[in-house]
Design an enzyme around this catalytic site. Sequence first.
Site, PDB file in Angstrom:
ATOM      1  N   ASP A 167       0.852  -1.179   0.000  1.00  0.00           N
ATOM      2  CA  ASP A 167       0.000   0.000   0.000  1.00  0.00           C
ATOM      3  C   ASP A 167       0.894   1.236   0.000  1.00  0.00           C
ATOM      4  O   ASP A 167       2.065   1.164  -0.346  1.00  0.00           O
ATOM      5  CB  ASP A 167      -0.873  -0.041   1.278  1.00  0.00           C
ATOM      6  CG  ASP A 167      -2.214   0.669   1.126  1.00  0.00           C
ATOM      7  OD1 ASP A 167      -2.208   1.900   1.092  1.00  0.00           O
ATOM      8  OD2 ASP A 167      -3.245  -0.031   1.048  1.00  0.00           O
ATOM      9  N   HIS A 211      -3.473   6.123   4.251  1.00  0.00           N
ATOM     10  CA  HIS A 211      -4.220   4.949   3.783  1.00  0.00           C
ATOM     11  C   HIS A 211      -3.607   3.642   4.290  1.00  0.00           C
ATOM     12  O   HIS A 211      -4.308   2.768   4.817  1.00  0.00           O
ATOM     13  CB  HIS A 211      -4.267   4.972   2.248  1.00  0.00           C
ATOM     14  CG  HIS A 211      -5.197   3.990   1.630  1.00  0.00           C
ATOM     15  ND1 HIS A 211      -4.827   2.708   1.304  1.00  0.00           N
ATOM     16  CD2 HIS A 211      -6.489   4.109   1.244  1.00  0.00           C
ATOM     17  CE1 HIS A 211      -5.847   2.075   0.748  1.00  0.00           C
ATOM     18  NE2 HIS A 211      -6.875   2.903   0.704  1.00  0.00           N
ATOM     19  N   SER A 241     -11.064  -0.862  -0.068  1.00  0.00           N
ATOM     20  CA  SER A 241      -9.785  -0.738   0.640  1.00  0.00           C
ATOM     21  C   SER A 241      -9.912  -1.137   2.091  1.00  0.00           C
ATOM     22  O   SER A 241      -8.942  -1.601   2.697  1.00  0.00           O
ATOM     23  CB  SER A 241      -9.273   0.702   0.559  1.00  0.00           C
ATOM     24  OG  SER A 241      -8.733   0.987  -0.704  1.00  0.00           O
TER      25      SER A 241
END
Length: 741
Positions: A186, A218, A480
């Site tokens: 990621d 994130h 996600s």
Amino acid sequence: MKKNTFIVCLAGLGLLSGCGGETASSDSNDVQLTAHNKQLFDAVPQDAQFQVKTLQPNSNQVVYADAGRLVRFENSGHTLSLVDTKGVKNGAIRQDDDALLYIPQTASGETKSSDKLVYKEDDVEKTVTIQINSDPLYPEQWHLHNVGQTSYTDYDLAADGQTDVHMSNAVASGYLGKGVTVAVVDHGAQLSHPDLNVGEGSMNLANGSSYIPIKSGHGTSVAGIIAEKGWNNIGGRGVAPEAKIISFNYLDVSGSALDFARSHGFSKIAATDQNGMPIADESSLDGLARVYNESWANLSFCGEESDPWCAIDAIRSEISRKGATLGFNGKGIIYIKSSANNEQGYTWINSKYYEPIDKKPLEFFGFDPQAEPAVVNHGLPFRGAMMSIYQNSPYLTVVGSVTAQGKQASYSGSGANMFISGLGGEKPYGRIITTDIVGCNEYTGFSNLNVFNTFVEAFDQGQTADNQHCDYNASMDGTSAAAPVVSGAVADILSANDALSWRDVRDILARTAQKLDPQDKPVTLPLKDGDLIAQYAWVTNGAGLNFNNKYGFGLVDIDKAIALAKTYNADTLGRYILFPKVESKKLDKAIPEASAKGIKDAVTVDNSGIIETVSLHVDIDHERLNDLQVELISPSGTHAIALNPYNGIPLLDTNPANRMHRLDFTFDINTFWGEDMQGKWTLRVFDANDQDYSQNVSASAIDYTNIKKITAPNNAVPGVIHSWSIQVNGHAKKTAEHKGA
């Protein structure tokens, strides 16, 4: 400000309607087993694993216990017996031979609570204080334990009280990912976050060091969903709070083939061949992580697999094949991939955003997707999960997203290549509460906005008592978020049985998933000669498994998966076999316009075996690929739609010469898992539209000012199917197949 205050009894077990301790009779030596106490212990799984804690000879000792975790107090060589339990108000306790069994609870989301117990050690009376640790944000984490909380939603909207990952027994028994490492591929995760369980092996792909620079929140939020620490009196907890995470900042670097290989189990890789292909083999496997989480979408889509801009997808697929088949002495690496947020629009390689013409700007204020669901794109996927070479790999477990109301999230990509669903939530309802970049003054996490007009924004930016330092966020959503929920679940499963292979885990997930949204309906298109089912709802395949293109086999159920994993024989599936490809004859048949009859062709598979996945290749020419539906029917009569009509294959402009006009593509289909492969396979291809077809194109998903409508008239000549083939991936048929739970 503390929102959503409610009682959570037996955190993690979630089985009671009331809280409180056991009472004692007037004679303190006559300890009664109350109905409340009995109810608690009756709910404990028979195979529950109690934490063993030793009571030391010193009286008034403070003993720490985890809320929701079962504790067995012992003192070897001594006889323990209960004397007085009036001080046990936040748990329940009972005698068990020479040990004391204790179930801690936590109330009102408090960080800590305590119980005081009087007992005898041999003939000496002692007193012990039991301090219960918890996680103050756990009561709001609906995805772990849904009791109808509102979880800092924008308009105080409650969850449905039932949709969660079902992990109460896992919490009670301690199957929480211990011994398992999950790699977060990621943006780089903040490994110094105090609430993350961090393992060894993280890599900054820019320079090969272990220091990970932070460019986005994130990756940190994904890591927290998987393995945020549990019962440490801060934050919430992860799905696998005893697993460890490592970070690869793949989204922060160039995304080369070498970067991909190094971040997917081959960090020892040192060379590439003359074509730039990483030399990924057993010598370059690093053995770091059993599970790799990919919470990202890829921009490429190719009608023809040979298109040069999709070359990286072919390389990715080959690397994941090698990781799955070679890793961990053949048990394999488990790759968990988000299906992407492509159901109603997507960004493509030309940096433009494509969406259906009937998708309207989101009117957020007052918008309720459950009360007033908008039918977009005739109710069909626009891009979905299926329009990606990489995501059509049998070595990936593709994950969709479900809301706090038990429905497919409107953004969640779907397709026959979907495998399982996790929980990602959707505004204005609950999203996922997880870790964020530490601090309110950083510019990379979820607290970097300067407005807080809603509860969730106020929480993210430190305006509530629960998150004063902005170390957490309540606005993580999307596929996600759903993918790491499944990655955490897989870590829990492996902690119950580490002998499982990547295929065993997939088989367990398929056989134990929750069938949610049972009222889901198919999508039917009226055509000139009849109605065409363009999207099936739930189908039950020939092996008795439920499947839906929106959800795969359903929502992950951790308790059921662990129960099956504990008795699962690692030899159940046997050797993985890529059965011989079976090809059609040369067809070159025209596909009738707007016809529910379409084109039908069949091939016969002579081999006997059990299906895991099916790779379907089609070679079709058509001036407007958006009209096509591709459907495969197994010998058991199970239907799987690999490509829907009104799909979002991009319209670059109105010139037919600039459109994709050939579909030379392989779809991975999971629908037939567990069926017998032998017999007649039927392909059906339809052209579902003879009217104009349009897409909206803009600079971004929120650009409704400069949006451009591109219209493609109907194809001037009928499309043609040239040929097709299938390859079954599975295992040999055994005398008695393992049946579903």
